[in-house]
Design a protein around this motif. Structure first.
Motif, short mmCIF file in Angstrom:
data_model
loop_
_atom_site.label_atom_id
_atom_site.label_comp_id
_atom_site.label_asym_id
_atom_site.label_seq_id
_atom_site.Cartn_x
_atom_site.Cartn_y
_atom_site.Cartn_z
N PRO A 1 -30.95 47.50 -5.99
CA PRO A 1 -31.67 46.98 -5.09
C PRO A 1 -32.06 48.15 -3.88
N GLY A 2 -33.34 47.72 -3.83
CA GLY A 2 -34.02 48.76 -2.48
C GLY A 2 -34.58 50.11 -3.07
N GLN A 3 -34.36 50.35 -4.08
CA GLN A 3 -34.72 51.63 -4.79
C GLN A 3 -36.00 51.37 -5.59
N GLY A 4 -36.92 52.49 -5.57
CA GLY A 4 -38.33 52.36 -6.07
C GLY A 4 -38.36 52.94 -7.55
N GLN A 5 -37.38 53.68 -7.82
CA GLN A 5 -37.17 54.55 -9.15
C GLN A 5 -36.16 54.04 -10.19
N SER A 6 -36.72 53.69 -11.44
CA SER A 6 -35.94 53.03 -12.24
C SER A 6 -34.82 53.86 -12.84
N ARG A 7 -33.86 53.16 -13.49
CA ARG A 7 -32.82 54.02 -14.33
C ARG A 7 -32.89 53.58 -15.81
N LEU A 8 -32.27 54.28 -16.69
CA LEU A 8 -32.38 53.93 -18.21
C LEU A 8 -30.84 53.97 -18.59
N ILE A 9 -30.73 52.86 -19.54
CA ILE A 9 -29.51 52.69 -20.25
C ILE A 9 -29.97 52.59 -21.88
N GLU A 10 -29.37 53.39 -22.74
CA GLU A 10 -29.96 53.15 -24.29
C GLU A 10 -28.87 53.28 -25.31
N ARG A 11 -29.05 52.68 -26.28
CA ARG A 11 -27.93 52.63 -27.37
C ARG A 11 -28.75 52.25 -28.74
N PRO A 12 -28.13 52.94 -30.04
CA PRO A 12 -28.75 52.51 -31.19
C PRO A 12 -28.08 51.26 -31.58
N ILE A 13 -28.68 50.60 -32.49
CA ILE A 13 -28.34 49.45 -33.28
C ILE A 13 -27.88 49.85 -34.84
N THR A 14 -26.71 49.62 -35.25
CA THR A 14 -26.68 50.15 -36.65
C THR A 14 -26.07 48.96 -37.39
N ARG A 15 -25.91 49.18 -38.78
CA ARG A 15 -25.25 48.27 -39.60
C ARG A 15 -23.45 47.96 -39.35
N ALA A 16 -22.98 48.85 -38.32
CA ALA A 16 -21.71 48.79 -37.92
C ALA A 16 -21.67 47.27 -36.90
N ASP A 17 -22.90 46.95 -36.50
CA ASP A 17 -22.76 45.76 -35.43
C ASP A 17 -23.13 44.71 -36.35
N ALA A 18 -23.20 44.60 -37.80
CA ALA A 18 -23.36 43.62 -38.56
C ALA A 18 -22.36 42.88 -39.24
N ALA A 19 -22.25 41.46 -39.12
CA ALA A 19 -21.29 40.60 -39.92
C ALA A 19 -21.86 40.08 -41.50
N ALA A 20 -20.78 40.03 -42.09
CA ALA A 20 -21.12 39.83 -43.18
C ALA A 20 -21.64 38.28 -43.57
N SER A 21 -21.03 37.41 -42.42
CA SER A 21 -21.81 35.94 -42.69
C SER A 21 -21.71 35.48 -41.27
N LEU A 22 -22.22 34.22 -40.80
CA LEU A 22 -22.45 33.59 -39.64
C LEU A 22 -20.93 33.48 -39.05
N ARG A 23 -20.20 32.92 -40.03
CA ARG A 23 -18.95 32.48 -39.75
C ARG A 23 -17.95 33.56 -39.43
N ALA A 24 -18.30 34.72 -40.05
CA ALA A 24 -17.56 35.94 -39.34
C ALA A 24 -17.98 36.78 -38.22
N ALA A 25 -19.08 36.15 -37.87
CA ALA A 25 -19.65 36.85 -36.42
C ALA A 25 -18.74 36.60 -35.29
N PRO A 26 -18.96 37.09 -34.06
CA PRO A 26 -18.20 37.09 -32.76
C PRO A 26 -18.30 35.48 -32.56
N GLU A 27 -17.56 34.92 -31.70
CA GLU A 27 -17.87 33.73 -31.15
C GLU A 27 -19.12 33.72 -30.27
N PRO A 28 -19.44 34.72 -29.47
CA PRO A 28 -20.52 34.66 -28.56
C PRO A 28 -21.81 34.67 -29.40
#
Length: 599
Positions: free
Chosen positions: A507-534
């Protein structure tokens, strides 16, 4: 535009806006909070009506019979004298000693009488911004998706209002991202205010298409400790026109703002502006200890007349700018049904006006009330272009959520111009579509342009987005090209599916900052039932929203029973009963749709 000079009487109470209030020690000793009474408010200079016996609780107003919501006609062209709002001159503030005692009561009575008039409540003229559902994109030719975050929740409570009244919401009223973002997801919280977001990523099979997967991206905002929360410098801008007369409008708005007043601290300040046929200030900036004075000012408001929304915004911003505190959160809080019908009523012109005013560092929060003539198009134009957020208040319970439970999320910004960009790897993903966010889409090049406005995020708020993606190994939605066959892209290191970037400004600043990360197969669940609650809960809500929008990408085989079952299995911790309420809404939606289809 060029508005006529506001009447001097409309600005009579602005004296204290021109200078800091005297120390409390120099003021007469009086009760600073409590239940407003006629005598107590008269002593403070406000004429209020005696409390009615039925005002102790909110009584839902009757809903008009369900109707078919045809697109509203465009608003009439404004008269020449109000053709362009961006050049709006700030009216000079008359500097005089504010009246006290009987003189103040008489003057406020005259002001209140000016607002009164025959109610005008056109039925079934609600307006919603039309938006075409995001298409399926081919990664080979369009690998990058960019959008502005959205923390608004107006669509959820508005949809709830329709369903609870036994009618279908218009499809344009259903913004899926606002339904999804209504809920808490328990994402891990960041610990550093300088890096105000942590990210959450999960991948699971789609419940409505076995050939697709759902990519769940979440951002969790930094929750500002109470001791670090800056002072609030607020201007309540209150619609007192005739269309606000029913119990679910001005009376409910008054109760809502009293809940916000409960949370004010001594260092906070509030001023109030009311508008109907014309605009006027009803409370000069008042510190957070003088709660009774604020409550009396609210109680003195009455509905009547037409809606001079443009004038009201002009006066509220002028007051906020004149009392601007660089160390505080300076914010206009607008409560209205959005039915502006005097002066500037064109959302595009008001959009230009609030876009210009946000450069002064004044935020805007928009709270919608009422039914039948609710103008969601206006609300969205103001909130999205005024450094602000939008919510819809359908009950006192929703007001408690907004002004008590989510108080810090609504009022204390932690990041401005928050944008999300995802680049998909064509070796792993052939197609994608962003579910919702149709009114928040940005061009690819907008992501790095700090002059492009985007969404604001408050303390402790989260942002959730869902993509439906097609793995490279699955059958795509479109036939392969006959000509110009592309060579197979090389696979990326580590089997990356995509790459996530988040850009924001403190807030109040004019220059942006950056956050970044890869999305990989390690983030995958085998089924919807096995996926995290959120993830399971977010998918259930997204399915609900898409069914209400009658999205053809969600087949009939994935029906209301499947949505209810998925939501029931994913409720988790539900301290306020919001997820249980959603399950009931899904059941109600099934009944409403069945009844409608049987007609």
């Amino acid at each position: 535009m060029t508005l006529k000079r506001l009447p001097v009487a409309a600005l009579a109470c602005l004296t204290a806006a021109t200078s800091a209030p005297p120390p409390l020690a120099a003021q007469p000793r009086r009760v600073v909070d409590g239940t407003p009474s006629v005598d107590a408010c008269a002593e403070l200079g406000f004429k209020t009506a005696p409390e009615r016996p039925d005002r102790g609780r909110y009584v839902r107003a009757p809903m008009p019979p369900p109707v078919s919501y045809a697109p509203a006609p465009p608003p009439p062209a404004p008269p020449p004298m109000v053709a362009a709002i961006p050049s709006l001159p700030v009216p000079p503030v008359e500097r005089r000693i504010a009246p006290t005692g009987k003189a103040a009561v008489q003057e406020l009575a005259v002001t209140a009488n000016r607002y009164q008039g025959p109610p005008s409540q056109p039925l079934n003229t609600e307006r919603y911004p039309g938006a075409v559902a995001n298409p399926i994109r081919q990664v080979a030719t369009d690998p990058v998706s960019t959008f502005s975050v959205d923390v608004d929740t107006a669509a959820y409570s508005n949809v709830r209002r329709f369903l609870n009244e036994g009618s279908r919401p218009p499809t344009d009223a259903v913004r899926v991202e606002e339904l999804v973002n209504y809920f808490e997801y328990g994402y891990a919280r960041p610990q550093d205010r300088a890096t105000p977001f942590s990210s959450y990523v999960a991948l699971a099979p789609s419940p409505w298409n076995p050939e697709r997967q759902i990519l769940h991206v979440g951002l969790q905002g930094f929750d500002m400790p109470k001791g670090e929360q800056p002072p609030l410098n607020l201007v309540f801008l209150i619609d007192t026109s005739g269309s606000m007369s029913s119990e679910d409008r001005l009376p409910l708005a008054q109760k809502s703002l009293n809940l916000l007043i409960d949370r004010l601290r001594p260092q906070d300040r509030v001023a109030m502006v009311a508008y109907a046929g014309s605009a006027g200030a009803v409370l000069a900036p008042t510190d957070g200890r003088q709660k009774l004075k604020m409550r009396c000012a609210l109680g003195a408001l009455h509905s009547g007349g037409s809606t001079a929304g443009g004038q009201g915004l002009s006066l509220a911003y002028a007051l906020a700018k004149e009392n601007f505190d660089p160390k505080a959160v300076n914010r206009v809080i607008l409560v209205t049904d959005g039915d502006f019908n005097v002066g500037v009523a064109d959302p595009s012109k008001l959009k230009d006006f609030v876009s210009e005013k946000r450069r002064d560092g004044v935020y805007l929060s928009v709270y919608g009330y009422g039914r039948g003539n609710y103008n969601d198009t206006m609300m969205q134009a103001l909130a999205q272009n005024g450094n602000g957020t939008a919510a819809y208040v359908d009950s006192l319970q929703e007001a408690r959520k907004l002004f008590r439970t989510d108080f810090t999320k609504s009022l204390f910004p932690i990041a401005d111009d928050v944008k999300v960009q995802i680049e998909f790897n064509p070796a792993q993903v052939s197609e994608y579509r962003l579910i919702g966010y149709e009114t928040r889409m940005l061009n690819r090049e907008d992501f790095n342009n700090d002059q492009v406005d985007a969404g604001e995020v408050g303390a402790g708020a989260s942002v959730t987005a869902l993509y439906e993606i097609t793995p490279a190994s699955a059958k795509p939605s479109s036939d392969p090209l006959r000509y110009g066959v592309l060579t197979a892209p090389p696979s990326s290191p580590g089997g990356e599916l995509a790459f996530l970037k988040i850009r924001y400004k403190l807030p109040g600043q004019g220059q942006s900052r950056l956050i970044e990360r890869p999305i990989t197969r390690a983030d995958a669940a085998a089924s919807l039932r096995a996926a995290p609650e959120p993830t399971r809960w977010a998918v259930a809500v997204a399915g609900f929203g898409q069914k209400l929008k009658q999205d053809p990408r969600v087949p009939d085989a994935f029906g209301w029973d499947q949505i209810v079952g998925l939501a029931q299995a994913s409720r988790g911790d539900d301290p306020f009963g919001e997820r249980a309420e959603f399950v009931q809404l899904a059941r109600t939606a099934a009944d409403v749709r069945s009844a409608g289809e049987g007609n």
